[in-house]
Design a protein around this motif. Structure first.
Motif, PDB file in Angstrom:
ATOM      1  N   MET A  32       0.806  -1.104  -0.038  1.00  0.00           N
ATOM      2  CA  MET A  32       0.180   0.039   0.265  1.00  0.00           C
ATOM      3  C   MET A  32       0.801   1.166   0.153  1.00  0.00           C
ATOM      4  O   MET A  32       1.762   1.325   0.746  1.00  0.00           O
ATOM      5  CB  MET A  32      -0.841  -0.189   1.294  1.00  0.00           C
ATOM      6  CG  MET A  32      -1.470   1.391   1.266  1.00  0.00           C
ATOM      7  SD  MET A  32      -2.463   1.693   2.865  1.00  0.00           S
ATOM      8  CE  MET A  32      -1.170   1.515   4.061  1.00  0.00           C
ATOM      9  N   HIS A  33       0.452   2.129  -0.824  1.00  0.00           N
ATOM     10  CA  HIS A  33       1.218   3.366  -0.801  1.00  0.00           C
ATOM     11  C   HIS A  33       0.364   4.570  -0.083  1.00  0.00           C
ATOM     12  O   HIS A  33      -0.579   4.657  -0.647  1.00  0.00           O
ATOM     13  CB  HIS A  33       1.469   3.819  -2.228  1.00  0.00           C
ATOM     14  CG  HIS A  33       2.347   2.843  -3.095  1.00  0.00           C
ATOM     15  ND1 HIS A  33       3.760   2.668  -2.943  1.00  0.00           N
ATOM     16  CD2 HIS A  33       2.053   2.066  -4.092  1.00  0.00           C
ATOM     17  CE1 HIS A  33       4.152   1.691  -3.659  1.00  0.00           C
ATOM     18  NE2 HIS A  33       3.170   1.387  -4.363  1.00  0.00           N
ATOM     19  N   LEU A  34       1.114   5.335   0.899  1.00  0.00           N
ATOM     20  CA  LEU A  34       0.470   6.217   1.542  1.00  0.00           C
ATOM     21  C   LEU A  34       0.317   7.569   0.616  1.00  0.00           C
ATOM     22  O   LEU A  34       1.458   7.580  -0.014  1.00  0.00           O
ATOM     23  CB  LEU A  34       0.890   6.454   2.888  1.00  0.00           C
ATOM     24  CG  LEU A  34       0.875   5.281   3.898  1.00  0.00           C
ATOM     25  CD1 LEU A  34       1.632   5.622   5.219  1.00  0.00           C
ATOM     26  CD2 LEU A  34      -0.863   5.210   4.261  1.00  0.00           C
ATOM     27  N   LYS A  35      -0.619   8.352   0.740  1.00  0.00           N
ATOM     28  CA  LYS A  35      -0.857   9.643   0.032  1.00  0.00           C
ATOM     29  C   LYS A  35      -0.249  10.617   1.043  1.00  0.00           C
ATOM     30  O   LYS A  35       0.026  10.411   2.209  1.00  0.00           O
ATOM     31  CB  LYS A  35      -2.281   9.935  -0.533  1.00  0.00           C
ATOM     32  CG  LYS A  35      -2.570   8.790  -1.674  1.00  0.00           C
ATOM     33  CD  LYS A  35      -3.922   9.145  -1.883  1.00  0.00           C
ATOM     34  CE  LYS A  35      -4.239   8.013  -2.798  1.00  0.00           C
ATOM     35  NZ  LYS A  35      -5.806   8.145  -3.290  1.00  0.00           N
ATOM     36  N   ARG A  36       0.229  11.769   0.454  1.00  0.00           N
ATOM     37  CA  ARG A  36       0.639  12.825   1.440  1.00  0.00           C
ATOM     38  C   ARG A  36      -0.614  13.167   2.417  1.00  0.00           C
ATOM     39  O   ARG A  36      -1.546  13.440   2.211  1.00  0.00           O
ATOM     40  CB  ARG A  36       0.683  14.082   0.562  1.00  0.00           C
ATOM     41  CG  ARG A  36       1.259  15.063   1.280  1.00  0.00           C
ATOM     42  CD  ARG A  36       1.211  16.511   0.303  1.00  0.00           C
ATOM     43  NE  ARG A  36       2.976  16.521   0.505  1.00  0.00           N
ATOM     44  CZ  ARG A  36       3.811  17.289  -0.180  1.00  0.00           C
ATOM     45  NH1 ARG A  36       3.169  17.871  -1.272  1.00  0.00           N
ATOM     46  NH2 ARG A  36       5.065  17.227   0.043  1.00  0.00           N
ATOM     47  N   GLY A  37       0.119  13.114   3.744  1.00  0.00           N
ATOM     48  CA  GLY A  37      -0.759  13.459   4.664  1.00  0.00           C
ATOM     49  C   GLY A  37      -1.633  12.217   5.486  1.00  0.00           C
ATOM     50  O   GLY A  37      -2.509  12.545   6.147  1.00  0.00           O
ATOM     51  N   GLU A  38      -1.264  11.208   4.625  1.00  0.00           N
ATOM     52  CA  GLU A  38      -2.007  10.080   5.319  1.00  0.00           C
ATOM     53  C   GLU A  38      -1.115   9.037   6.047  1.00  0.00           C
ATOM     54  O   GLU A  38      -0.011   8.885   6.061  1.00  0.00           O
ATOM     55  CB  GLU A  38      -2.363   9.292   3.738  1.00  0.00           C
ATOM     56  CG  GLU A  38      -3.569   7.996   4.087  1.00  0.00           C
ATOM     57  CD  GLU A  38      -3.944   7.360   2.709  1.00  0.00           C
ATOM     58  OE1 GLU A  38      -5.064   7.049   2.580  1.00  0.00           O
ATOM     59  OE2 GLU A  38      -2.978   7.449   1.816  1.00  0.00           O
ATOM     60  N   GLY A  39      -2.055   8.522   7.032  1.00  0.00           N
ATOM     61  CA  GLY A  39      -1.329   7.552   8.006  1.00  0.00           C
ATOM     62  C   GLY A  39      -2.108   6.178   8.047  1.00  0.00           C
ATOM     63  O   GLY A  39      -3.550   6.267   8.145  1.00  0.00           O
ATOM     64  N   GLU A  40      -1.397   5.395   8.383  1.00  0.00           N
ATOM     65  CA  GLU A  40      -2.230   3.830   8.548  1.00  0.00           C
ATOM     66  C   GLU A  40      -2.596   3.630   9.861  1.00  0.00           C
ATOM     67  O   GLU A  40      -1.792   3.986  10.977  1.00  0.00           O
ATOM     68  CB  GLU A  40      -1.183   2.693   8.102  1.00  0.00           C
ATOM     69  CG  GLU A  40      -1.908   1.481   8.143  1.00  0.00           C
ATOM     70  CD  GLU A  40      -0.904   0.351   7.763  1.00  0.00           C
ATOM     71  OE1 GLU A  40      -1.087  -0.773   8.434  1.00  0.00           O
ATOM     72  OE2 GLU A  40      -0.009   0.369   7.105  1.00  0.00           O
ATOM     73  N   LEU A  41      -3.932   3.435  10.089  1.00  0.00           N
ATOM     74  CA  LEU A  41      -4.379   3.181  11.385  1.00  0.00           C
ATOM     75  C   LEU A  41      -4.536   1.867  11.731  1.00  0.00           C
ATOM     76  O   LEU A  41      -4.334   1.223  12.928  1.00  0.00           O
ATOM     77  CB  LEU A  41      -5.872   3.893  11.600  1.00  0.00           C
ATOM     78  CG  LEU A  41      -5.920   5.349  11.230  1.00  0.00           C
ATOM     79  CD1 LEU A  41      -7.173   5.610  11.161  1.00  0.00           C
ATOM     80  CD2 LEU A  41      -5.226   5.947  12.235  1.00  0.00           C
ATOM     81  N   GLN A  42      -4.893   0.819  10.806  1.00  0.00           N
ATOM     82  CA  GLN A  42      -4.954  -0.527  11.063  1.00  0.00           C
ATOM     83  C   GLN A  42      -4.947  -1.547   9.719  1.00  0.00           C
ATOM     84  O   GLN A  42      -5.050  -1.039   8.683  1.00  0.00           O
ATOM     85  CB  GLN A  42      -6.462  -0.742  11.525  1.00  0.00           C
ATOM     86  CG  GLN A  42      -6.748  -1.879  12.172  1.00  0.00           C
ATOM     87  CD  GLN A  42      -8.078  -1.880  12.932  1.00  0.00           C
ATOM     88  OE1 GLN A  42      -8.325  -0.924  13.250  1.00  0.00           O
ATOM     89  NE2 GLN A  42      -8.849  -2.837  13.119  1.00  0.00           N
ATOM     90  N   SER A  43      -4.456  -2.572   9.934  1.00  0.00           N
ATOM     91  CA  SER A  43      -4.279  -3.471   8.589  1.00  0.00           C
ATOM     92  C   SER A  43      -4.685  -4.930   9.226  1.00  0.00           C
ATOM     93  O   SER A  43      -4.512  -4.996  10.225  1.00  0.00           O
ATOM     94  CB  SER A  43      -3.167  -3.309   7.932  1.00  0.00           C
ATOM     95  OG  SER A  43      -2.005  -3.725   8.585  1.00  0.00           O
ATOM     96  N   ALA A  44      -5.158  -5.763   8.291  1.00  0.00           N
ATOM     97  CA  ALA A  44      -5.324  -7.071   8.655  1.00  0.00           C
ATOM     98  C   ALA A  44      -5.892  -7.832   7.250  1.00  0.00           C
ATOM     99  O   ALA A  44      -6.199  -6.999   6.337  1.00  0.00           O
ATOM    100  CB  ALA A  44      -6.567  -7.541   9.658  1.00  0.00           C
ATOM    101  N   LYS A  45      -5.449  -9.143   7.270  1.00  0.00           N
ATOM    102  CA  LYS A  45      -6.128  -9.917   6.200  1.00  0.00           C
ATOM    103  C   LYS A  45      -7.503  -9.979   6.186  1.00  0.00           C
ATOM    104  O   LYS A  45      -8.286 -10.000   7.290  1.00  0.00           O
ATOM    105  CB  LYS A  45      -5.537 -11.654   6.274  1.00  0.00           C
ATOM    106  CG  LYS A  45      -3.955 -11.698   6.032  1.00  0.00           C
ATOM    107  CD  LYS A  45      -3.661 -13.188   5.854  1.00  0.00           C
ATOM    108  CE  LYS A  45      -2.144 -13.169   5.966  1.00  0.00           C
ATOM    109  NZ  LYS A  45      -1.633 -14.536   5.780  1.00  0.00           N
TER     110      LYS A  45
END
Length: 132
Positions: free
Chosen positions: A1-14
Motif C-alpha cells: 500500500m502506498h500512503l498519500k501525502r498527509g495519510e497515516g495507516e491506522l489498522q491493517s489485517a487479512k
C-alpha cells in the motif's frame, strides 16, 4: 500500500470479501479478488491482493467520506458490514460497470476482530460528521 501525502495507516489485517450487494444484486464477482489485505488510513479504506515480486493489485478503495455505516454481523463467523456510496469507490479497473456508478452498496468483510474494525470505522464516520 502506498500512503498519500498527509495519510497515516491506522489498522491493517487479512480480509475476505463475503458479499457485495448493490441494490438486490450480488456484484462480488465484479471485484478483482475476494481475499487480500485490508488497510484503514486516516483518509480511506482499501483492500489489495498481494502478489509476490509485483505491485499489489487493488481490489477496492474509497475515501472515508463514502462510508455511511459500519457494524458487525453474524453470531459465529462475525463480519463487518459496510454501507458504502459505490459511486465513490475505485475498484481497480478503468471503467466501472453501470450498476456500480451510483447508489449505495453493502460490503461484508471477514476480518479478525471485526468489533475493533467497526469501532474504528464508526469513529471516522462520527469525526467526519462533526467536521461538517
Amino acid at each position: 500500500m502506498h500512503l498519500k501525502r498527509g495519510e497515516g495507516e491506522l489498522q491493517s489485517a487479512k480480509a475476505i470479501i463475503k458479499g457485495f450487494l448493490v441494490g438486490d444484486k450480488d456484484v462480488k464477482d465484479s471485484l478483482e479478488a475476494t481475499e487480500g489485505m485490508l488497510y484503514l488510513t486516516n483518509r480511506r479504506l482499501l483492500m489489495e491482493k498481494e502478489k509476490p515480486a509485483t505491485e499489489p493489485i487493488l481490489i477496492f478503495e474509497f475515501p472515508l467520506e463514502a462510508l455511511q455505516k459500519a457494524e458487525t454481523r453474524g453470531v459465529f463467523g462475525k463480519c463487518i458490514q459496510l454501507e458504502v456510496n459505490v459511486g465513490k469507490m475505485n475498484m481497480g479497473w478503468k471503467e466501472k460497470k453501470p450498476e456500480l456508478q451510483e447508489g449505495f452498496g453493502q460490503l461484508s468483510l471477514k476480518v479478525r476482530d471485526p468489533a475493533t474494525w467497526a469501532g474504528q470505522l464508526n469513529r471516522a464516520i462520527r469525526s467526519r460528521k462533526e467536521e461538517s
